[in-house]
Design an enzyme around this catalytic site. Structure first.
Site, short mmCIF file in Angstrom:
data_model
loop_
_atom_site.label_atom_id
_atom_site.label_comp_id
_atom_site.label_asym_id
_atom_site.label_seq_id
_atom_site.Cartn_x
_atom_site.Cartn_y
_atom_site.Cartn_z
N LYS A 96 0.85 -1.19 0.00
CA LYS A 96 0.00 0.00 0.00
C LYS A 96 0.88 1.25 0.00
O LYS A 96 1.74 1.43 0.88
CB LYS A 96 -0.93 0.01 1.22
N ILE A 97 0.65 2.09 -0.99
CA ILE A 97 1.34 3.36 -1.12
C ILE A 97 0.30 4.47 -1.07
O ILE A 97 -0.65 4.46 -1.87
CB ILE A 97 2.11 3.45 -2.47
#
Length: 234
Positions: free
Chosen positions: A92-93
């Site tokens: 997750k960015i």
């Protein structure tokens, strides 16, 4: 709720290992998502150890773990380590850092390296468009649009999510996630527009198919118990 008849995939959202393992026993749970806020709430203190324990227990369904640095070079280092933990891991960015600086260059760098991403905290269609432009068409990815928080502002998330889906589906291996739902009814909203995935917390899932008379009684008992505990008198 006839979960097996739904086309939208349900991802359990949480960071309580026991709860995640319980959800893993349900064949209609297609994947899992976590984030630092959920992990802190669950009392997780060792990020790496927690993730490895979860991946050992859940080796064959997608799980998203999030970077937590605010600096893009360190985000990149964390992302590469997280991706190395398992083939079923999506990294997750956040769509920006806390300064509002877009993560698009980092997204392109990681996607080009073959890392499966889950771009998170996406709200606007402009953000969706820019994320899609920086993903690699050959690499699977999720784009998490926070429909629940959009609804919190008084906006109808359904046309917004339908437009987001059209943008995300320009890429053959990208999927749209309806993130942060506020009620189980949102599962059917996501289904109605053909959304790929919706994240649902264990608390929301616990209400699935609940008998309304029993729910009524539990609510009456809650009011009574709280009044007694507060020591109210008239």
């Amino acid at each position: 709720m006839q979960v097996p008849q739904l086309k939208v995939k349900i991802f359990a959202d949480g960071a309580d290992k026991q709860g995640m393992v319980e959800m893993y026993k349900k064949p209609w749970i297609s994947g899992f998502t976590t984030n630092p806020t959920l992990m802190r709430k669950a009392g997780v203190t060792d990020y790496r150890a927690f993730a490895r324990e979860v991946l050992e227990a859940i080796p064959d369904r997608p799980i998203s773990f999030e970077v937590f640095s605010d600096e893009f070079p360190e985000m990149e280092r964390q992302a590469k380590e997280i991706a190395s933990w398992g083939k079923n891991v999506n990294v997750k960015i956040p769509v920006t850092n806390t300064q509002g600086e877009p993560s698009y260059k980092l997204i392109r760098t990681l996607a080009s390296a073959g890392i499966k991403l889950n771009v998170t905290a996406v709200f606007t269609l402009e953000q969706v468009r820019d994320v899609v432009a920086h993903l690699d068409p050959k690499v699977p990815a999720y784009v998490s649009v926070f429909a629940g928080r959009i609804a919190d502002t008084g906006r109808d998330p359904m046309p917004h999510m339908a437009a987001a889906m059209a943008l995300v589906h320009q890429l053959p291996h990208a999927e749209l996630i309806w993130a942060s739902p506020r009620e189980l009814l949102n599962v059917f909203h996501a289904e109605a527009i053909g959304c790929d995935i919706i994240t649902v917390t264990n608390d929301l899932l616990a209400s699935c198919g609940k008998d309304l008379r029993q729910f009524s009684l539990e609510t009456v008992k809650m009011f009574r118990d709280d009044a007694v505990k507060a020591g109210y008198t008239l």
